[in-house]
Design a protein around this motif. Structure first.
Motif, PDB file in Angstrom:
ATOM      1  N   VAL A  28     -12.059  -4.355  -3.084  1.00 42.14           N
ATOM      2  CA  VAL A  28     -11.900  -5.652  -2.412  1.00 42.14           C
ATOM      3  C   VAL A  28     -13.127  -6.533  -2.649  1.00 42.14           C
ATOM      4  CG1 VAL A  28     -11.313  -6.800  -0.236  1.00 42.14           C
ATOM      5  CG2 VAL A  28     -10.572  -4.438  -0.630  1.00 42.14           C
ATOM      6  N   ARG A  68      -9.902  -3.300   3.681  1.00 41.89           N
ATOM      7  CA  ARG A  68     -10.149  -1.914   3.272  1.00 41.89           C
ATOM      8  C   ARG A  68      -9.637  -0.936   4.318  1.00 41.89           C
ATOM      9  NH1 ARG A  68     -15.478  -1.560   3.795  1.00 41.89           N
ATOM     10  NH2 ARG A  68     -15.514   0.586   3.024  1.00 41.89           N
ATOM     11  N   PRO A 117      -9.265   1.381  -1.948  1.00 39.19           N
ATOM     12  CA  PRO A 117      -9.227  -0.079  -2.017  1.00 39.19           C
ATOM     13  C   PRO A 117     -10.399  -0.619  -2.828  1.00 39.19           C
ATOM     14  CG  PRO A 117     -10.091   0.621   0.109  1.00 39.19           C
ATOM     15  CD  PRO A 117      -9.777   1.874  -0.661  1.00 39.19           C
ATOM     16  N   THR A 131       0.829  -1.206   0.000  1.00 43.00           N
ATOM     17  CA  THR A 131       0.000   0.000   0.000  1.00 43.00           C
ATOM     18  C   THR A 131       0.861   1.253   0.000  1.00 43.00           C
ATOM     19  OG1 THR A 131      -1.765  -1.153   1.201  1.00 43.00           O
ATOM     20  CG2 THR A 131      -1.811   1.253   1.229  1.00 43.00           C
ATOM     21  N   ILE A 181      -5.777  -0.656   4.191  1.00 44.71           N
ATOM     22  CA  ILE A 181      -5.300   0.132   3.054  1.00 44.71           C
ATOM     23  C   ILE A 181      -5.526   1.622   3.304  1.00 44.71           C
ATOM     24  CG2 ILE A 181      -5.728   0.671   0.611  1.00 44.71           C
ATOM     25  CD1 ILE A 181      -6.322  -2.349   0.232  1.00 44.71           C
ATOM     26  N   LYS A 182      -6.683   1.964   3.816  1.00 46.62           N
ATOM     27  CA  LYS A 182      -6.993   3.380   4.060  1.00 46.62           C
ATOM     28  C   LYS A 182      -6.138   3.954   5.179  1.00 46.62           C
ATOM     29  CE  LYS A 182     -11.540   2.658   4.206  1.00 46.62           C
ATOM     30  NZ  LYS A 182     -12.981   2.964   4.312  1.00 46.62           N
ATOM     31  N   ARG A 184      -7.472  -6.052  -4.150  1.00 47.20           N
ATOM     32  CA  ARG A 184      -7.150  -7.259  -3.399  1.00 47.20           C
ATOM     33  C   ARG A 184      -8.448  -7.947  -3.024  1.00 47.20           C
ATOM     34  NH1 ARG A 184      -3.951  -7.891   2.380  1.00 47.20           N
ATOM     35  NH2 ARG A 184      -4.020 -10.174   2.416  1.00 47.20           N
TER      36      ARG A 184
END
Length: 256
Positions: free
Chosen positions: A150, A128, A148, A88, A131-132, A112
């Motif tokens: 997903v 999620r 993201p 990421t 990633i954030k 992903r």
């Protein structure tokens, strides 16, 4: 506006023969990239096309990961979680570098799937959120700079919503718990999709979308709706991205 995508394989985002960052037209699109194009056109920029999509191959992202400063990873986390955070941050570095190179806003999107074998759809939220969080450089945790995407359990569920369930919301939602990412399962999503379309390839899937047999905008299920929510919330315009100078310098060094 440019879009920078990465993640998974040819029948998801796409693929390339190059190991470097791939400009538009130099890589092979996957069906989920066409989904992204339709979603962005509907919710962010109506004139955007895949002609503005750049692709970051896994080898390119891995190279940046090796050059990044070590990240502090919470104890008790799995190794794949740590690697996911590195990827990421590497995509963030690539997006910043591309924005400077092209003098344009860059929307980075990281694909992903949950690939669940236990049918725990909470994994969608966990991935999620990770990633954030990694792409947030602000004290405000609601500000994040990578979107993201997903699918749950895999991207085939989105395609089967159209091809098998005829976009029926309740049936499409059940796919997220009924299908499996395990190739030994009788509910393996790829096998079911192959039985419907015959030849299973990125070209076949993209053709189904381009000919209108699959309409991404009609696919409604929790993981799709989560992506749309994140897409509308991600902060990617250059003047809105506030990264501490030291962190920005480290990210840029990892790309060069």
């Amino acid at each position: 506006m440019l879009v920078l995508v990465t993640g998974e394989g040819p029948t998801d985002i796409g693929c390339a023969t190059s190991t470097d960052l791939c400009p538009p037209g130099s890589w092979t699109l996957g069906p989920i990239t066409l989904f992204i194009e339709k979603f962005i056109q509907a919710h962010i920029e109506s004139t955007l096309t895949v002609g503005q999509f750049w692709f970051a191959p896994k080898t390119y992202i891995t190279g940046i990961c090796k050059r990044l400063m070590p990240m502090a990873i919470s104890s008790g986390r799995e190794n794949d979680c740590a690697e996911g955070k590195k990827r990421t941050r590497a995509l963030m570095a690539a997006a910043i570098a591309l924005s400077q190179q092209e003098n344009d806003d860059v929307l980075p999107i990281l694909f992903r799937d949950t690939d669940n074998r236990s049918h725990d759809i909470r994994r969608n939220t966990k991935i999620r959120d990770s990633i954030k969080t990694v792409s947030c450089f602000s004290q405000d945790s609601n500000i994040f700079h990578i979107c993201p995407i997903v699918p749950c359990p895999t991207s085939e569920a989105w395609l089967l919503c159209a091809l098998r369930e005829s976009y029926q919301k309740q049936k499409c939602a059940k796919l997220e718990t009924q299908l499996s990412g395990n190739d030994a399962s009788p509910h393996y999503a790829k096998t079911i999709l192959r039985e419907i379309i015959g030849e299973y390839s990125a070209r076949t899937l993209c053709d189904l979308i381009n000919r209108g047999r699959i309409d991404p905008l009609r696919v409604s299920m929790p993981s799709v709706n989560n992506f749309l929510q994140d897409l509308r919330s991600v902060v990617f315009k250059r003047e809105q991205i506030q990264i501490p100078p030291k962190a920005r310098q480290q990210l840029c060094r990892a790309v060069s």
